[in-house]
Design a protein around this motif. Structure first.
Motif, short mmCIF file in Angstrom:
data_model
loop_
_atom_site.label_atom_id
_atom_site.label_comp_id
_atom_site.label_asym_id
_atom_site.label_seq_id
_atom_site.Cartn_x
_atom_site.Cartn_y
_atom_site.Cartn_z
N ILE A 49 0.51 -1.10 -0.17
CA ILE A 49 0.22 -0.24 -0.07
C ILE A 49 0.99 1.06 -0.95
O ILE A 49 1.63 1.23 0.86
CB ILE A 49 -1.35 -0.09 1.17
N ASP A 50 0.30 2.03 -0.33
CA ASP A 50 1.04 3.39 -0.62
C ASP A 50 0.96 4.50 0.50
O ASP A 50 -0.07 5.99 0.32
CB ASP A 50 0.64 4.55 -2.16
N SER A 51 1.67 3.73 1.62
CA SER A 51 0.91 4.44 3.00
C SER A 51 2.12 5.38 3.63
O SER A 51 2.11 5.45 4.59
CB SER A 51 0.31 3.11 4.02
N ASN A 92 8.98 3.01 -4.34
CA ASN A 92 8.07 3.41 -4.31
C ASN A 92 8.14 5.18 -4.49
O ASN A 92 9.05 5.59 -3.38
CB ASN A 92 7.17 3.23 -3.31
N PRO A 93 7.91 6.30 -5.33
CA PRO A 93 8.34 7.46 -5.27
C PRO A 93 7.15 8.28 -3.69
O PRO A 93 7.98 8.67 -3.33
CB PRO A 93 7.68 8.18 -6.34
N THR A 94 5.76 7.58 -3.40
CA THR A 94 6.10 7.72 -2.00
C THR A 94 6.49 7.72 -1.40
O THR A 94 6.39 8.23 0.28
CB THR A 94 4.32 7.09 -2.60
N SER A 95 7.35 6.72 -1.05
CA SER A 95 8.78 6.57 0.37
C SER A 95 9.64 7.35 0.69
O SER A 95 10.32 7.54 1.74
CB SER A 95 9.23 4.51 0.55
N GLY A 96 9.75 8.78 -0.91
CA GLY A 96 10.71 9.60 0.09
C GLY A 96 12.30 8.93 -0.67
O GLY A 96 12.29 7.81 -1.57
#
Length: 216
Positions: free
Chosen positions: A14-16, A187-191
């Protein structure tokens, strides 16, 4: 021979990760501490106990660490249940491929059990996993190897027969220290995360399947 695939959850299934940064930020803000989201990135993959122990000392918070974690837990479950979160692109097809190949599957996350179950139920993917394990149940969180070693033990598999899929620097280090082959998921959303110690790095689950993991 690869017999089991172990998934980190946040940032993998999940992109959480942004949600976690927001949960930390909102919890600290409730105590008058304003911390930019960017400062939270270094803590990706760590347990609540580790992070909030650091925050308590760093910001001179008077509340007990356990109390802060309980506050955050309520915030996080509200965030995920009210979100429109979906599984990361390609992750469900990958899980189906892994199960069709007869491999065991596990979630090994630094998040708490209530949050893990809230996420897996929200995404509708809980039935894919033979084992669900929280890093809060071991003495040392990622980047220590404890969570992955205990997951292997509970799966009744040796580290050499497992593959871990991780999106964070801390998670990759934990897998490597456990002696488990690791796939880094960008995952780009993880920084910005250092995945260089992983055996392979991917940026899309639709590019791999069970055969890819077995042949690592």
């Amino acid at each position: 021979m690869i017999r089991a695939i172990i998934f980190d959850m946040d940032g993998v299934l999940i992109d959480s990760q942004p949600m976690h940064y927001e949960g930390d930020r909102l919890t600290l803000a409730a105590h008058g501490i304003d911390v930019p989201t960017e400062e939270m990135v270094a803590y990706a993959g760590t347990t609540n106990a580790l992070r909030f122990g650091i925050f308590k000392d760093q910001y001179n918070l008077t509340e007990e660490t356990e109390t802060l974690i309980e506050e955050r837990e309520r915030i996080m479950i509200d965030l995920v249940t009210s979100s429109n979160a979906k599984p990361t692109a390609g992750s469900v097809a990958l899980l189906q491929s892994i199960k069709n190949a007869g491999l065991k599957t596990a979630v090994a996350s630094s998040s708490s059990y209530p949050f893990i179950y809230a996420v897996l139920n929200k995404l509708g993917i809980k039935p894919y996993f033979d084992l669900i394990f929280s890093g809060e149940s071991v003495p040392n969180g990622k980047p220590a190897p404890d969570v992955f070693l205990e997951t292997c033990r509970r799966l009744d598999e040796t580290p050499g027969d497992c593959v871990v899929i991780e999106d964070s620097s801390n998670g990759v280090l934990a897998a490597v220290r456990a002696g488990i082959t690791c796939v880094g998921y960008q995952n780009p959303t993880s920084g910005k995360q250092d995945l260089s110690k992983a055996a392979a790095v991917i940026n899309d689950f639709r590019t791999i399947d069970a055969e890819f993991l077995i042949n690592l």
